[in-house]
Design an enzyme around this catalytic site. Structure first.
Site, PDB file in Angstrom:
ATOM      1  N   CYS A   1       0.836  -1.200   0.000  1.00  0.00           N
ATOM      2  CA  CYS A   1       0.000   0.000   0.000  1.00  0.00           C
ATOM      3  C   CYS A   1       0.880   1.263   0.000  1.00  0.00           C
ATOM      4  CB  CYS A   1      -0.970  -0.028   1.176  1.00  0.00           C
ATOM      5  SG  CYS A   1      -2.402   1.040   0.952  1.00  0.00           S
TER       6      CYS A   1
ATOM      7  N   HIS B   1      -3.843  -5.694   1.117  1.00  0.00           N
ATOM      8  CA  HIS B   1      -3.670  -5.892   2.557  1.00  0.00           C
ATOM      9  C   HIS B   1      -4.223  -7.260   2.953  1.00  0.00           C
ATOM     10  CE1 HIS B   1      -2.200  -2.018   3.840  1.00  0.00           C
ATOM     11  NE2 HIS B   1      -3.188  -1.384   3.239  1.00  0.00           N
TER      12      HIS B   1
END
Length: 482
Positions: free
Chosen positions: A331, A428
């Site tokens: 991310c 994630h």
């Protein structure tokens, strides 16, 4: 209509979240439909809900303990710090503003309605709602317009049990002091207390326990010994990042960024017997003998790029790479690995363009639209499925995207360098997928265990419930709920 009970703490990180999770599992095993609730949470460790929003990771764990899907009503107000004095304000799962501390204080009266709406919806679906407070009710400077602790408890008429952490020391002063400083009408909402994280012989605290009861007129519901398996459960607070080491095992390092987010990505790795997970703290150098360096998610990508450079980690990363080491950015960490991060609209702070680390030939441009979704992807190198979620702003593109980390709905996701040693992804929770995790570690010549991650979490939740049932007056706690 459901009954409710609120668990508040004498301070932060006293164990409120795990006690609520353990009680949720214990009461669910009794056949009750239990739903967790936290009016206001402050965390950059968020979970994506079934209704397409985000809530604190602790409430997602509590939902798992209760055997239900996480929902935005379980955490109607989520604050995600971006700076020391400002945070993103998420209401019912969606970002509504970015506010400094004083600005948020002015917003709170208008947010009580959203909190109560969610609470009432949960009560309509449950037998029991377990409410978790935030911080401590002793912070009387925050009592005006409070929606997290006594402000909510009194408005919703929910009885309170207070948790004290004896491991830190001073638990008698904490609990007796709270009774002294809070408003008498607030104190009347507190029906009892629990002593948490006790090490050793609990009978040695008998006199202290009786003193708290005498000084406060609150009922004690037990002394809860230290729960040894707590590290097997996802932690929401950065305070919970473990420094436990496994000498002689294969080292994987993670950078402890100043605005680290969604660090529960690390949880499945730290449970691997052959992995020595090293949290590199500010002021520390990246060890020279690690096989993989992970740059985790961040709530402030450009701010943490500056923080990373201030620690000298950019130099350490380059040295690690030149020695043949591997790097994984997740991310915000993926964004940092590129050539630049541009924020023309000032989404994360002052508008501008920050040079990246240059280990991936990609560029990121921040944009107001937020990606917030659960996904099923396929790892490009091993063809293993990945159950994950995305929670980010910004779009990343560039030549290294021609070598994707994964395929998502047939489209490329993430990027890999030409030599394969630098990888970036927006996914994630990827390491909770057992076959992928095993394949990923195998490529690093790290042996992976066979125990499924989710089975281990479920086992730890059952053990937590057993631990609470053994040491606390659980029936007495349930009898308080109204």
């Amino acid at each position: 209509m459901a009954r409710a009970l609120m668990i508040q703490g004498a301070g932060s990180d006293v164990g409120k979240s795990l006690i609520v999770a353990g009680l949720a599992r214990a009461f669910t095993r009794r056949g009750l439909r239990v739903l967790p609730f936290k009016p206001q949470n402050m965390s950059n460790n968020a979970a994506v809900t079934v209704d397409g929003g985000e809530i604190g990771r602790a409430q997602a764990l509590q939902a798992l303990a209760a055997g239900v899907e996480p929902h935005t009503d379980m955490n109607p107000v989520l604050l995600k710090p971006e700076t020391d004095v400002g945070a993103q304000v998420v209401v019912h799962g969606k970002r509504i503003a970015t506010a400094r501390a004083r600005e948020y204080a002015a917003m709170k009266p208008s947010l009580m309605g959203a909190v109560l709406e969610s609470f009432e919806r949960l009560k309509a679906r449950a037998d029991l709602v377990l409410v978790e407070g935030a911080g401590s009710p002793a912070e009387v400077n925050l009592r005006k317009a409070d929606i997290a602790n006594m402000g909510f408890a009194r408005k919703a008429d929910v009885p309170v049990v207070l948790i004290g952490d004896i491991d830190r020391g001073g638990v008698i002063a904490q609990l007796v002091g709270i009774k002294t400083v809070i408003d008498p009408d607030d104190a009347a909402m507190i029906q009892g207390f629990v002593i948490n994280k006790f090490r050793g012989d609990p009978t040695l605290f008998d006199d202290g326990y009786k003193l708290i009861e005498a000084k406060t007129a609150w009922r004690g519901f037990g002394v809860l010994p230290w729960f040894a398996r707590a590290g097997e459960l996802p932690a929401e607070d950065a305070l919970g990042l473990s420094d436990a080491r496994k000498p002689g095992q294969c080292k994987i390092a993670c950078l402890a960024l100043s605005r680290i987010a969604n660090f529960d990505d690390l949880d499945p790795l730290k449970l691997e017997a052959a992995v020595d997970l090293v949290m590199v703290r500010p002021g520390e150098a990246i060890p020279g003998d690690v096989r993989l360096v992970i740059i985790p998610g961040s709530k402030s990508t450009r701010g943490d790029l500056a923080f990373l450079r201030a620690q000298g980690w950019d130099i350490d990363l380059l040295a690690h790479y030149r020695r043949g080491g591997h790097v994984l950015g997740l991310c915000g960490g993926y964004q940092m690995l590129g050539r630049s991060v541009a924020d023309p609209d000032g989404i994360e702070g002052p508008a501008g363009d920050t040079p990246g680390l240059g280990l991936l030939d990609v560029q990121t441009v921040m944009s107001p639209q937020k990606t917030l979704t659960r996904v099923t992807a396929v790892h490009a190198a091993t063809n293993q499925p990945i159950q994950a979620y995305e929670i980010h702003i910004g779009r990343t593109d560039g030549p290294d995207r021609a070598r994707p980390f994964a395929k998502l709905n047939g489209e490329p996701e993430g990027a890999i360098s030409s030599d394969g040693r630098v990888q970036g992804s927006y996914l994630h929770g990827l390491f909770t997928s057992d076959d992928f995790r095993k394949a990923f570690l195998t490529k690093l010549d790290i042996p992976a265990g066979d125990e499924p991650y989710h089975s281990r979490v479920e086992s730890a939740l059952d053990a937590l419930a057993d631990h609470i049932e053994k040491h606390l007056d659980v029936e007495g706690l349930l009898s308080l709920a109204r």
